[in-house]
Scaffold this motif. Structure first.
Motif, PDB file in Angstrom:
ATOM      1  N   LYS A   1     -22.485  -7.871  11.704  1.00 47.54           N
ATOM      2  CA  LYS A   1     -21.872  -7.124  10.604  1.00 47.54           C
ATOM      3  C   LYS A   1     -21.522  -8.059   9.442  1.00 47.54           C
ATOM      4  N   ALA A   2     -21.038  -9.250   9.745  1.00 44.36           N
ATOM      5  CA  ALA A   2     -20.728 -10.227   8.696  1.00 44.36           C
ATOM      6  C   ALA A   2     -21.999 -10.609   7.940  1.00 44.36           C
ATOM      7  N   ARG A   3     -23.101 -10.754   8.649  1.00 40.33           N
ATOM      8  CA  ARG A   3     -24.377 -11.058   7.983  1.00 40.33           C
ATOM      9  C   ARG A   3     -24.817  -9.888   7.104  1.00 40.33           C
ATOM     10  N   PHE A   4     -24.625  -8.655   7.595  1.00 38.11           N
ATOM     11  CA  PHE A   4     -24.951  -7.473   6.799  1.00 38.11           C
ATOM     12  C   PHE A   4     -24.115  -7.470   5.521  1.00 38.11           C
ATOM     13  N   ASP A   5     -22.811  -7.701   5.680  1.00 35.43           N
ATOM     14  CA  ASP A   5     -21.906  -7.710   4.526  1.00 35.43           C
ATOM     15  C   ASP A   5     -22.260  -8.806   3.530  1.00 35.43           C
TER      16      ASP A   5
ATOM     17  N   ALA B   1     -30.717  -2.044  17.818  1.00 33.18           N
ATOM     18  CA  ALA B   1     -31.473  -2.482  18.997  1.00 33.18           C
ATOM     19  C   ALA B   1     -30.556  -3.131  20.030  1.00 33.18           C
ATOM     20  N   LEU B   2     -29.650  -3.979  19.568  1.00 35.07           N
ATOM     21  CA  LEU B   2     -28.703  -4.638  20.472  1.00 35.07           C
ATOM     22  C   LEU B   2     -27.873  -3.601  21.219  1.00 35.07           C
TER      23      LEU B   2
ATOM     24  N   LEU C   1     -19.756  -8.380  23.460  1.00 36.11           N
ATOM     25  CA  LEU C   1     -20.535  -7.478  22.607  1.00 36.11           C
ATOM     26  C   LEU C   1     -19.879  -7.330  21.241  1.00 36.11           C
ATOM     27  N   LEU C   2     -18.572  -7.118  21.213  1.00 27.22           N
ATOM     28  CA  LEU C   2     -17.885  -6.966  19.927  1.00 27.22           C
ATOM     29  C   LEU C   2     -18.056  -8.209  19.062  1.00 27.22           C
ATOM     30  N   ARG C   3     -18.013  -9.379  19.670  1.00 23.59           N
ATOM     31  CA  ARG C   3     -18.216 -10.627  18.925  1.00 23.59           C
ATOM     32  C   ARG C   3     -19.619 -10.656  18.318  1.00 23.59           C
ATOM     33  N   GLN C   4     -20.623 -10.288  19.096  1.00 27.79           N
ATOM     34  CA  GLN C   4     -21.999 -10.278  18.590  1.00 27.79           C
ATOM     35  C   GLN C   4     -22.165  -9.290  17.439  1.00 27.79           C
TER      36      GLN C   4
END
Length: 138
Positions: free
Chosen positions: A92-96, A108-109, A84-87
């Motif tokens: 989060k990287a995509r958000f950043d 949702a996840l 889960l943390l990896r996902q």
């Protein structure tokens, strides 16, 4: 009505774990509310950061207690946490990187994952923890 509601059937019978789970539910709701209202990147990003940090802290607390009582399914349970943390880190990287809509995917996840994880995996762990410690409080 909240996006993600804490219900009594989500209680695992352990005061500390239940408290952590309630906080996580509240943070998922905060994230959903912020994204639904179109809050800016700073507001959504700060909630995402708090949510990720609290999730890590919660997992560390659970894993500490798993080791302490030599939980029979500790390795599998920890792997679920790591997955889960990896996902979430990937999202989060995509958000950043500027993909703001990813925050809605995170809420949702986490809503779906936490619901299932609490009812299935954490309930099993809490039962073994209570048997090992003789209480619903650790």
């Amino acid at each position: 009505m909240s996006y993600f509601s804490w219900t009594s059937d989500m209680s695992v019978g352990n005061t500390l774990l239940d408290h952590d789970h309630r906080v996580l539910v509240a943070l998922v709701n905060d994230l959903h509310t912020a994204t639904s209202r179109g809050e800016g990147r700073e507001v959504v990003g700060a909630i995402l950061d708090r949510l990720f940090a609290y999730t890590q802290q919660h997992f560390q607390r659970e894993e500490h207690h798993m080791q302490r009582v030599q939980y029979s399914k500790a390795a599998e349970h920890t792997r679920l946490h790591q997955d889960l943390l990896r996902q979430v880190l990937e999202l989060k990287a995509r958000f950043d990187a500027g993909h703001v809509t990813v925050a809605a995917q995170v809420s949702a996840l986490l809503r779906d994952w936490l619901s299932l994880h609490i009812l299935r995996d954490d309930r099993q762990f809490a039962a073994e923890l209570a048997a090992a410690t003789g209480s619903g409080v650790t």
